[in-house]
Design a protein around this motif. Structure first.
Motif, mmCIF file in Angstrom:
data_model
loop_
_atom_site.group_PDB
_atom_site.id
_atom_site.type_symbol
_atom_site.label_atom_id
_atom_site.label_comp_id
_atom_site.label_asym_id
_atom_site.label_seq_id
_atom_site.Cartn_x
_atom_site.Cartn_y
_atom_site.Cartn_z
ATOM 1 N N THR A 1 -28.423 -42.042 24.111
ATOM 2 C CA THR A 1 -28.157 -41.214 25.062
ATOM 3 C C THR A 1 -27.085 -41.841 25.979
ATOM 4 O OG1 THR A 1 -30.461 -40.364 25.431
ATOM 5 C CG2 THR A 1 -28.934 -40.287 27.409
ATOM 6 N N ALA A 2 -25.913 -41.124 26.211
ATOM 7 C CA ALA A 2 -24.810 -41.729 27.046
ATOM 8 C C ALA A 2 -24.962 -40.791 28.328
ATOM 9 C CB ALA A 2 -23.811 -41.389 26.403
ATOM 10 N N VAL A 3 -24.665 -41.610 29.444
ATOM 11 C CA VAL A 3 -24.790 -40.953 30.699
ATOM 12 C C VAL A 3 -23.132 -40.765 31.181
ATOM 13 C CG1 VAL A 3 -24.791 -41.643 33.274
ATOM 14 C CG2 VAL A 3 -26.941 -41.938 31.643
ATOM 15 N N ALA A 4 -22.775 -39.661 31.509
ATOM 16 C CA ALA A 4 -21.498 -39.628 31.836
ATOM 17 C C ALA A 4 -21.559 -38.983 33.175
ATOM 18 C CB ALA A 4 -20.603 -38.580 31.106
ATOM 19 N N GLU A 5 -20.438 -39.594 34.046
ATOM 20 C CA GLU A 5 -20.366 -38.866 35.416
ATOM 21 C C GLU A 5 -20.102 -37.265 35.440
ATOM 22 O OE1 GLU A 5 -18.652 -42.809 37.496
ATOM 23 O OE2 GLU A 5 -17.336 -41.331 36.836
ATOM 24 N N GLU A 6 -20.661 -36.725 36.667
ATOM 25 C CA GLU A 6 -20.336 -35.042 36.583
ATOM 26 C C GLU A 6 -19.791 -34.936 38.077
ATOM 27 O OE1 GLU A 6 -20.091 -32.934 34.725
ATOM 28 O OE2 GLU A 6 -21.369 -30.932 35.604
ATOM 29 N N PRO A 7 -18.449 -34.577 38.008
ATOM 30 C CA PRO A 7 -17.353 -34.433 37.101
ATOM 31 C C PRO A 7 -17.088 -35.832 36.806
ATOM 32 C CG PRO A 7 -16.223 -34.187 39.397
ATOM 33 C CD PRO A 7 -17.824 -34.270 39.495
ATOM 34 N N ARG B 1 -22.077 -36.812 18.857
ATOM 35 C CA ARG B 1 -23.190 -36.366 18.571
ATOM 36 C C ARG B 1 -24.363 -36.932 19.147
ATOM 37 N NH1 ARG B 1 -22.997 -34.636 12.124
ATOM 38 N NH2 ARG B 1 -20.652 -33.446 12.298
ATOM 39 N N CYS B 2 -24.065 -37.717 20.348
ATOM 40 C CA CYS B 2 -25.105 -38.422 20.872
ATOM 41 C C CYS B 2 -25.873 -37.727 22.100
ATOM 42 C CB CYS B 2 -24.749 -39.765 21.712
ATOM 43 S SG CYS B 2 -23.714 -39.378 22.973
ATOM 44 N N HIS B 3 -26.751 -37.959 22.599
ATOM 45 C CA HIS B 3 -27.662 -37.129 23.855
ATOM 46 C C HIS B 3 -26.631 -37.434 24.966
ATOM 47 C CE1 HIS B 3 -30.965 -36.006 21.343
ATOM 48 N NE2 HIS B 3 -31.003 -37.339 20.731
ATOM 49 N N LEU B 4 -26.142 -36.433 25.756
ATOM 50 C CA LEU B 4 -25.367 -36.693 26.805
ATOM 51 C C LEU B 4 -26.104 -36.124 27.930
ATOM 52 C CD1 LEU B 4 -22.424 -37.147 28.109
ATOM 53 C CD2 LEU B 4 -21.920 -34.741 27.348
ATOM 54 N N ALA B 5 -26.150 -37.110 29.013
ATOM 55 C CA ALA B 5 -26.807 -36.862 30.141
ATOM 56 C C ALA B 5 -25.822 -36.941 31.310
ATOM 57 C CB ALA B 5 -27.874 -38.005 30.520
ATOM 58 N N PRO B 6 -25.322 -35.723 31.921
ATOM 59 C CA PRO B 6 -24.327 -35.841 32.908
ATOM 60 C C PRO B 6 -25.333 -36.153 34.277
ATOM 61 C CG PRO B 6 -24.185 -33.663 31.801
ATOM 62 C CD PRO B 6 -25.555 -34.343 31.358
ATOM 63 N N VAL B 7 -24.577 -37.036 35.184
ATOM 64 C CA VAL B 7 -25.305 -37.408 36.321
ATOM 65 C C VAL B 7 -24.153 -37.004 37.668
ATOM 66 C CG1 VAL B 7 -26.034 -39.070 37.775
ATOM 67 C CG2 VAL B 7 -26.622 -39.141 35.404
ATOM 68 N N ALA B 8 -24.551 -36.428 38.485
ATOM 69 C CA ALA B 8 -23.763 -35.678 39.596
ATOM 70 C C ALA B 8 -23.273 -37.295 40.449
ATOM 71 C CB ALA B 8 -24.314 -34.826 40.474
ATOM 72 N N PRO C 1 -27.084 -44.868 41.126
ATOM 73 C CA PRO C 1 -27.952 -45.657 39.921
ATOM 74 C C PRO C 1 -29.100 -45.193 40.112
ATOM 75 C CG PRO C 1 -26.631 -47.477 41.360
ATOM 76 C CD PRO C 1 -26.598 -46.120 42.113
ATOM 77 N N GLU C 2 -29.745 -44.776 40.979
ATOM 78 C CA GLU C 2 -31.187 -44.317 41.139
ATOM 79 C C GLU C 2 -31.252 -42.721 40.411
ATOM 80 O OE1 GLU C 2 -29.118 -42.826 44.926
ATOM 81 O OE2 GLU C 2 -29.149 -44.660 43.823
ATOM 82 N N ALA C 3 -30.141 -42.193 40.101
ATOM 83 C CA ALA C 3 -30.393 -40.744 39.445
ATOM 84 C C ALA C 3 -30.100 -41.069 38.019
ATOM 85 C CB ALA C 3 -29.273 -40.092 39.977
ATOM 86 N N LEU C 4 -29.946 -42.351 37.389
ATOM 87 C CA LEU C 4 -29.944 -42.680 36.080
ATOM 88 C C LEU C 4 -31.177 -42.265 35.331
ATOM 89 C CD1 LEU C 4 -27.887 -45.873 36.048
ATOM 90 C CD2 LEU C 4 -26.806 -43.546 35.585
ATOM 91 N N PRO C 5 -31.173 -41.621 34.118
ATOM 92 C CA PRO C 5 -32.131 -41.262 33.373
ATOM 93 C C PRO C 5 -32.748 -42.673 32.613
ATOM 94 C CG PRO C 5 -30.450 -40.311 32.070
ATOM 95 C CD PRO C 5 -29.954 -40.889 33.521
ATOM 96 N N GLU C 6 -34.175 -42.521 32.523
ATOM 97 C CA GLU C 6 -34.698 -43.777 31.956
ATOM 98 C C GLU C 6 -34.311 -44.015 30.488
ATOM 99 O OE1 GLU C 6 -36.548 -46.177 33.122
ATOM 100 O OE2 GLU C 6 -36.982 -45.375 35.127
ATOM 101 N N SER C 7 -33.832 -42.906 29.927
ATOM 102 C CA SER C 7 -33.400 -43.139 28.402
ATOM 103 C C SER C 7 -31.905 -43.441 28.232
ATOM 104 C CB SER C 7 -33.558 -41.629 27.703
ATOM 105 O OG SER C 7 -32.748 -40.574 28.352
ATOM 106 N N ARG D 1 -29.685 -51.894 37.800
ATOM 107 C CA ARG D 1 -30.331 -51.084 37.112
ATOM 108 C C ARG D 1 -30.121 -50.806 35.711
ATOM 109 N NH1 ARG D 1 -34.603 -47.563 36.548
ATOM 110 N NH2 ARG D 1 -34.149 -45.286 36.292
ATOM 111 N N ALA D 2 -28.962 -51.205 35.310
ATOM 112 C CA ALA D 2 -28.471 -51.100 33.889
ATOM 113 C C ALA D 2 -29.338 -52.347 33.087
ATOM 114 C CB ALA D 2 -27.012 -51.233 33.787
ATOM 115 N N ARG D 3 -29.542 -53.500 33.767
ATOM 116 C CA ARG D 3 -30.223 -54.680 33.152
ATOM 117 C C ARG D 3 -31.838 -54.188 33.097
ATOM 118 N NH1 ARG D 3 -28.991 -57.755 37.173
ATOM 119 N NH2 ARG D 3 -27.003 -58.273 36.056
ATOM 120 N N GLU D 4 -32.199 -53.528 33.997
ATOM 121 C CA GLU D 4 -33.516 -53.185 34.146
ATOM 122 C C GLU D 4 -33.842 -52.298 32.814
ATOM 123 O OE1 GLU D 4 -36.170 -50.070 36.818
ATOM 124 O OE2 GLU D 4 -34.982 -51.661 37.850
ATOM 125 N N MET D 5 -32.770 -50.975 32.719
ATOM 126 C CA MET D 5 -32.977 -50.268 31.370
ATOM 127 C C MET D 5 -32.379 -50.855 30.187
ATOM 128 S SD MET D 5 -31.934 -46.755 33.544
ATOM 129 C CE MET D 5 -30.340 -47.068 33.072
#
Length: 487
Positions: A217-223, A236-243, A251-257, A286-290
């Motif tokens: 899963t990749a996190v991308a900023e939105e926009p 073809r990865c799982h894409l998780a946009p975070v506003a 950081p608190e909005a990042l998905p656990e995955s 947060r990244a270290r924790e995940m």
């Protein structure tokens, strides 16, 4: 210009005499535009030898084409395509083709369909080009870049010019990046941890290919930067946009995955939000924790003309978690296509191998020219000059925007080269862009930066990097007038 004799060949399935075939071959070349007016044809002797026919056959064909005004003869110079040659097509296509391939099934993967904005190639012909990422010729250091390019062509740099580096880079450029560029961002790196790329976008592509799979899963900023979203979609990865908010990626909005987090902390693209130090540390924690990796695109950090930029995320990295992306293309000129990746040696090793399988390495002459431009101090002078000019332009633009009551959605804390705008409700900035072009004004609609299936249509970007201070007020006035009409 002489037309190479290798351009001509006879179709083995053609009908008619050899003379007629030669006439048709040349006439078709002229009518298709492949043979242009004023170009010289091969001599009758050379063409006859190439085609394997008698010289008289070619001479007769040339004579007939001259009589039809396709060719003209010049004393002691030979035959040339006539300036009066007919232009309407006289023949059917030599190889009529009807594809029998079902390309919807034959294509294993598709890379079209992204939301890359369409910008006019002649953007400089617009009087009010609020267009992002282009070079202002009034600011570029033509003389010193030319001097560095000529020096890189010299005998002393023959090896740098002609050597196949295989999967390596110009050591002189790598040394400058390691000793001068990166320390300004608080980053220390060995040559084995640096890879030169064809711009930041190529660096992001290499990173996505190495780090992502269909299960990650990749996190991308939105926009976010529209080309990054296309790259992640293609991976073809799982894409998780975070506003993002006014301070960038929360950081608190990042998905656990999340496995890989893509972020632009210095100047969020496109909102220009700057991530404060407290949030940077929180993001690292947060990244270290995940157990996630971070890809930091540090574009435009050089354009910090209001105050000194904050240290890069990479400078806070104590466990090799951050992949750093930098580029010289925006600050020198976009056509340079020269960027770099900084990361742990195992990552760089794989990125280097992937790069080698695609294009080996960026051209040695370009790398050596850039290294001279950097090491001789021309780059720093250019950045200082651009910063001073951008500061004046930004002040003029902010005054013009305030004077017309236009809505600013985001501006860089430290500088940058653009302002993120929001139009009134009900205004579609795609339509606004089309209408403004007729009035000589270029803006950048915001839709392509959003991941949503139905992205908001009210955002747009105004850049002041390619427009003079004198033209900004009138350009903003035309923008405000059009917005009022559309409202």
């Amino acid at each position: 210009m002489s037309i190479p004799v290798e351009t001509f060949f006879l179709n083995p399935e053609a009908q008619g005499t050899l003379q007629a075939q030669i006439q048709q071959m040349i006439a078709q070349g002229i009518l298709s535009g492949r043979l242009r007016k004023g170009e010289k044809l091969p001599s009758s002797r050379k063409l006859a030898g190439h085609l394997g026919v008698s010289r008289i056959t070619v001479t007769l064909a040339y004579t007939e084409l001259q009589a039809s005004d396709y060719l003209e003869s010049r004393d002691r110079s030979g035959y040339f395509v006539s300036n009066n040659a007919p232009e309407p097509p006289q023949f059917a296509a030599r190889h009529p083709r009807q594809d029998s391939i079902d390309w919807s099934r034959a294509l294993g993967r598709k890379f079209t369909g992204g939301a890359t904005p369409v910008k006019p190639r002649d953007w400089w012909s617009f009087r009010y080009p609020f267009v992002y990422g282009q070079t202002d010729p009034s600011l570029f250091d033509h003389a010193n870049w030319r001097h560095c390019a000529l020096r890189a062509l010299g005998q002393k740099d023959f090896q740098a010019l002609t050597t196949d580096y295989y999967d390596n880079d110009d050591p002189q450029l790598i040394e400058f990046i390691a000793r001068h560029t990166l320390p300004r961002r608080g980053i220390l790196a060995r040559p084995e941890e640096i890879l030169v790329t064809m711009g930041a976008q190529n660096a992001l592509w290499l990173t996505a290919q190495v780090l992502l799979t269909q299960r990650r899963t990749a996190v991308a900023e939105e926009p976010c930067y529209h080309a990054l979203r296309d790259i992640l979609t293609q991976s073809r990865c799982h894409l998780a946009p975070v506003a993002v908010d006014r301070d960038g990626l929360p950081p608190e909005a990042l998905p656990e995955s999340a496995d890989v987090i893509f972020t632009t902390p210095s100047h969020q693209s496109p909102t220009n939000a700057t991530m404060p130090m407290g949030r940077r540390k929180a993001l690292m924690a947060r990244a270290r924790e995940m157990e996630a990796l971070i890809v930091e695109d540090d574009y435009e950090f050089e354009m910090s003309f209001l105050r000194a930029p904050l240290p890069a995320l990479k400078s806070l990295d104590t466990d090799g978690r951050v992949i750093y992306v930098g580029s010289f293309s925006k600050s020198i000129f976009p056509g340079l296509r020269l960027g770099y990746l900084v990361g742990p040696e195992p990552f760089i090793r794989e990125a280097r191998a992937l790069r080698a399988s695609v294009y080996r390495h960026p051209p040695g002459h370009i790398q050596r020219t850039a290294s001279y431009f950097l090491s001789l101090g021309h780059y720093d002078s250019l950045i200082r000059r651009m910063g001073q000019v951008f500061a004046r332009r930004r002040k003029v633009m902010e005054e013009a925007l305030a004077g017309h009551g236009l809505g600013v959605a985001g501006r860089g804390v430290f500088g940058g080269s653009s302002i993120w705008m929001q139009a009134p409700d009900g205004v579609d900035t795609g339509e606004l862009d089309r209408r403004l072009r007729e009035k000589g004004v270029l803006i950048e609609p915001g839709r392509p930066f959003f991941h949503a299936a139905e992205p908001p249509g009210s955002y747009y970007r105004l850049a002041y990097s390619s427009i003079s201070s004198e033209r900004i007020p009138e350009g903003i006035a035309r923008l405000a007038t059009e917005l009022a009409l559309m409202r």
